[in-house]
Scaffold this motif. Structure first.
Motif, PDB file in Angstrom:
ATOM      1  N   LYS A 147       0.841  -1.199   0.000  1.00 35.17           N
ATOM      2  CA  LYS A 147       0.000   0.000   0.000  1.00 35.17           C
ATOM      3  C   LYS A 147       0.874   1.246   0.000  1.00 35.17           C
ATOM      4  CE  LYS A 147      -4.173   1.899   2.083  1.00 35.17           C
ATOM      5  NZ  LYS A 147      -5.256   1.659   3.064  1.00 35.17           N
ATOM      6  N   ILE A 148       0.647   2.088  -1.000  1.00 34.10           N
ATOM      7  CA  ILE A 148       1.428   3.310  -1.177  1.00 34.10           C
ATOM      8  C   ILE A 148       0.496   4.502  -1.004  1.00 34.10           C
ATOM      9  CG2 ILE A 148       2.901   4.638  -2.742  1.00 34.10           C
ATOM     10  CD1 ILE A 148       3.487   1.965  -4.184  1.00 34.10           C
ATOM     11  N   ALA A 149       0.796   5.378  -0.051  1.00 38.66           N
ATOM     12  CA  ALA A 149      -0.014   6.570   0.205  1.00 38.66           C
ATOM     13  C   ALA A 149       0.694   7.789  -0.377  1.00 38.66           C
ATOM     14  CB  ALA A 149      -0.233   6.760   1.698  1.00 38.66           C
ATOM     15  N   VAL A 150      -0.065   8.603  -1.112  1.00 38.23           N
ATOM     16  CA  VAL A 150       0.464   9.817  -1.728  1.00 38.23           C
ATOM     17  C   VAL A 150      -0.438  10.988  -1.337  1.00 38.23           C
ATOM     18  CG1 VAL A 150       1.083  10.983  -3.875  1.00 38.23           C
ATOM     19  CG2 VAL A 150       1.316   8.492  -3.692  1.00 38.23           C
ATOM     20  N   PRO A 151       0.051  11.951  -0.552  1.00 36.56           N
ATOM     21  CA  PRO A 151      -0.789  13.114  -0.238  1.00 36.56           C
ATOM     22  C   PRO A 151      -1.025  13.965  -1.476  1.00 36.56           C
ATOM     23  CG  PRO A 151       1.438  13.398   0.638  1.00 36.56           C
ATOM     24  CD  PRO A 151       1.365  12.014   0.100  1.00 36.56           C
ATOM     25  N   ARG A 152      -2.286  14.320  -1.706  1.00 39.84           N
ATOM     26  CA  ARG A 152      -2.655  15.136  -2.872  1.00 39.84           C
ATOM     27  C   ARG A 152      -2.387  16.608  -2.540  1.00 39.84           C
ATOM     28  NH1 ARG A 152      -6.479  15.329  -7.189  1.00 39.84           N
ATOM     29  NH2 ARG A 152      -6.015  17.264  -8.248  1.00 39.84           N
TER      30      ARG A 152
ATOM     31  N   LEU B 178      12.216   7.721 -11.934  1.00 43.09           N
ATOM     32  CA  LEU B 178      12.952   6.721 -11.164  1.00 43.09           C
ATOM     33  C   LEU B 178      12.230   5.378 -11.160  1.00 43.09           C
ATOM     34  CD1 LEU B 178      15.307   6.159  -9.116  1.00 43.09           C
ATOM     35  CD2 LEU B 178      13.689   6.818  -7.314  1.00 43.09           C
ATOM     36  N   PHE B 179      10.916   5.386 -10.903  1.00 44.51           N
ATOM     37  CA  PHE B 179      10.186   4.128 -10.762  1.00 44.51           C
ATOM     38  C   PHE B 179       9.744   3.542 -12.100  1.00 44.51           C
ATOM     39  CE2 PHE B 179       9.663   5.838  -6.441  1.00 44.51           C
ATOM     40  CZ  PHE B 179      10.121   4.735  -5.727  1.00 44.51           C
ATOM     41  N   ALA B 180      10.032   4.223 -13.206  1.00 41.93           N
ATOM     42  CA  ALA B 180       9.765   3.636 -14.513  1.00 41.93           C
ATOM     43  C   ALA B 180      10.812   2.590 -14.874  1.00 41.93           C
ATOM     44  CB  ALA B 180       9.718   4.720 -15.583  1.00 41.93           C
ATOM     45  N   ALA B 181      11.927   2.565 -14.155  1.00 46.85           N
ATOM     46  CA  ALA B 181      12.973   1.567 -14.391  1.00 46.85           C
ATOM     47  C   ALA B 181      12.537   0.243 -13.761  1.00 46.85           C
ATOM     48  CB  ALA B 181      14.297   2.039 -13.794  1.00 46.85           C
TER      49      ALA B 181
ATOM     50  N   ASP C 208       5.152  10.175 -12.452  1.00 49.04           N
ATOM     51  CA  ASP C 208       6.065   9.388 -11.624  1.00 49.04           C
ATOM     52  C   ASP C 208       5.329   8.290 -10.854  1.00 49.04           C
ATOM     53  OD1 ASP C 208       8.547  10.566 -12.197  1.00 49.04           O
ATOM     54  OD2 ASP C 208       8.238  12.184 -10.764  1.00 49.04           O
ATOM     55  N   LEU C 209       4.032   8.478 -10.646  1.00 48.84           N
ATOM     56  CA  LEU C 209       3.238   7.507  -9.893  1.00 48.84           C
ATOM     57  C   LEU C 209       2.760   6.345 -10.762  1.00 48.84           C
ATOM     58  CD1 LEU C 209       0.885  10.021  -8.010  1.00 48.84           C
ATOM     59  CD2 LEU C 209       3.144   9.206  -7.289  1.00 48.84           C
ATOM     60  N   ASP C 210       2.690   6.548 -12.067  1.00 56.69           N
ATOM     61  CA  ASP C 210       2.047   5.572 -12.951  1.00 56.69           C
ATOM     62  C   ASP C 210       2.662   4.174 -12.911  1.00 56.69           C
ATOM     63  OD1 ASP C 210       0.288   7.544 -13.655  1.00 56.69           O
ATOM     64  OD2 ASP C 210       1.259   8.025 -15.560  1.00 56.69           O
TER      65      ASP C 210
ATOM     66  N   LEU D  71       4.790   8.305  -0.363  1.00 52.34           N
ATOM     67  CA  LEU D  71       5.556   8.891  -1.455  1.00 52.34           C
ATOM     68  C   LEU D  71       5.165  10.359  -1.607  1.00 52.34           C
ATOM     69  CD1 LEU D  71       6.348   7.215  -4.847  1.00 52.34           C
ATOM     70  CD2 LEU D  71       5.813   9.640  -4.736  1.00 52.34           C
ATOM     71  N   LEU D  72       6.153  11.239  -1.551  1.00 51.82           N
ATOM     72  CA  LEU D  72       5.944  12.668  -1.767  1.00 51.82           C
ATOM     73  C   LEU D  72       6.409  13.000  -3.174  1.00 51.82           C
ATOM     74  CD1 LEU D  72       7.265  14.141   1.622  1.00 51.82           C
ATOM     75  CD2 LEU D  72       4.908  13.619   0.954  1.00 51.82           C
ATOM     76  N   PRO D  73       5.486  13.341  -4.074  1.00 53.98           N
ATOM     77  CA  PRO D  73       5.851  13.598  -5.476  1.00 53.98           C
ATOM     78  C   PRO D  73       6.370  15.010  -5.669  1.00 53.98           C
ATOM     79  CG  PRO D  73       3.496  13.791  -5.197  1.00 53.98           C
ATOM     80  CD  PRO D  73       4.045  13.418  -3.843  1.00 53.98           C
TER      81      PRO D  73
END
Length: 408
Positions: A197-202, A376-379, A211-213, A240-242
């Protein structure tokens, strides 16, 4: 208008959507594909990027006055592309029937008439009211604009050009802007066992949400985009802070919403935190802007989870980058797009090493980290290894670039 941006081949920035369209066409993205980009910085103003270079900021009234001066630059870009391409598709912004914006228009009929290009009007039947929308647009267009249209509908006298079928795979493609986050559900995890579970504040000025995709597309993850007014979930594995277009302003929102306290509690429970670009800057002790680059001069306390601090400065770093992760050695690539410099003891433990040198920082226990590298996370290798460390088990894994390529 978008805060999702990308770096073109010449080291200047364009909208992420235009970079994706270039990829679909199989060509290198360039600034002339997006001659004017507006990047919202507040409720009232936006950064104005002309042919890939920041020229200043403007509110709606000032930008409206600027448009006449920008038209020659837009036509110049159109001419430059015309020297290299057999076909140019020009995508309008907003609506050709916005009569309040018709004066000095550079994004719809104003451009079409100036460049003498034919126009096709496209309606969205999925949203309802499409016939009224098309006929109403025809009724509001001035005569020269109406004559420029090449198609649609019996009531208007335009010829029907056809139907564009529903494109289900579009959900796999990077979104044009953060507005789409409002209607993007979390993808359910399909694997056995509890999902990661990944939480991202909007955040109000969230940027580069593509980057989140790759994380959202993973079958073993659930990405929870947390809106204002709701606490970050206590059972998250990762916060995760985008990126952010206004780091100090979004950092203040992080404190105001109580999310800063949620993140600190998450870390005390042994949770992981990753910050990307502006999110990385927020993880330090402070973000200082003595020259007022992003707004009024001053500084804002950070989360204090990394022993670093950031000072904003003139000049924007725009560069494509590649390298490897420091911990596992997996290849990474993407681009840097940021203002400011981050320094401090924890930068001695960088997250990645790029061709230009080390980037980012990690905490002593390795559970809090950040860097400036978008993408970064597309790798695939890095993402798979990182998610595996979160759960100490193998994750299903996908080939993200191949997934996007199949959706073209």
């Amino acid at each position: 208008m978008s805060n999702n941006a990308a770096v073109a081949g010449d080291g200047r920035e364009i909208g992420r959507a235009q970079a994706l369209q270039a990829r679909a066409a199989g060509i290198e993205p360039c600034v002339h594909m997006n001659p004017v980009l507006l990047k919202p910085e507040s409720e009232h103003g936006a950064q104005v990027v002309v042919q890939g270079t920041v020229t200043g900021t403007a509110d709606a009234r000032r930008y409206h006055a600027l448009k006449a001066a920008l038209m020659p630059r837009v036509l110049e870009s159109f001419g430059r592309l015309g020297q290299e391409a057999d076909l140019i598709l020009v995508e309008g912004a907003g609506s050709p029937a916005e009569v309040n914006l018709r004066e000095n228009d550079i994004a719809n009929m104003g451009f079409a008439l100036a460049a003498r290009v034919p126009v096709a009007l496209v309606g969205d039947v999925d949203r309802g009211g499409v016939i009224a929308s098309l006929v109403g647009t025809w009724a509001l267009l001035p005569a020269p604009g109406a004559r420029a249209h090449q198609g649609f509908q019996r009531e208007t006298g335009w010829a029907a050009l056809g139907l564009v079928p529903w494109f289900e795979a579009a959900r796999l493609l990077p979104a044009e802007d953060s507005v789409s986050l409002d209607s993007t559900p979390a993808m359910p995890a399909a694997s056995t066992g509890r999902a990661i579970k990944i939480a991202v504040p909007r955040l109000p000025r969230i940027s580069n949400t593509d980057d989140l995709d790759p994380l959202r597309a993973e079958p073993d993850t659930v990405l929870d985009l947390v809106p204002p007014g709701r606490a970050l979930p206590g059972d998250a594995d990762l916060v995760l802070l985008p990126g952010s277009k206004a780091t100090r302003s979004d950092l203040e929102a992080l404190h105001r919403e109580g999310w800063a306290l949620d993140i600190q509690a998450h870390v005390r429970r042994g949770g992981w935190v990753v910050g990307l670009c502006g999110g990385y800057q927020m993880l330090g002790h402070r973000v200082a802007d003595p020259a007022g680059i992003e707004g009024p001069p001053g500084e804002t306390p950070g989360l204090g989870l990394l022993d670093v601090e950031t000072v904003m400065s003139e000049g924007k770093r725009l560069v494509r980058a590649s390298g490897h992760a420091r911990e596992g050695g997996e290849a990474v690539s993407g681009y840097e797009m940021h203002m400011g410099e981050t320094t401090g003891p924890d930068t001695a433990r960088p997250l990645v090493t790029l061709a230009s040198g080390p980037d980012g920082a990690r905490s002593g226990n390795g559970r809090v980290m950040g860097c400036y590298l978008h993408g970064l996370f597309a790798a695939d290798g890095f993402r798979r290894a990182f998610l595996g460390r979160l759960r100490r088990r193998e994750t299903a894994g996908i080939a993200y670039d191949a997934l996007v390529a199949r959706a073209r």
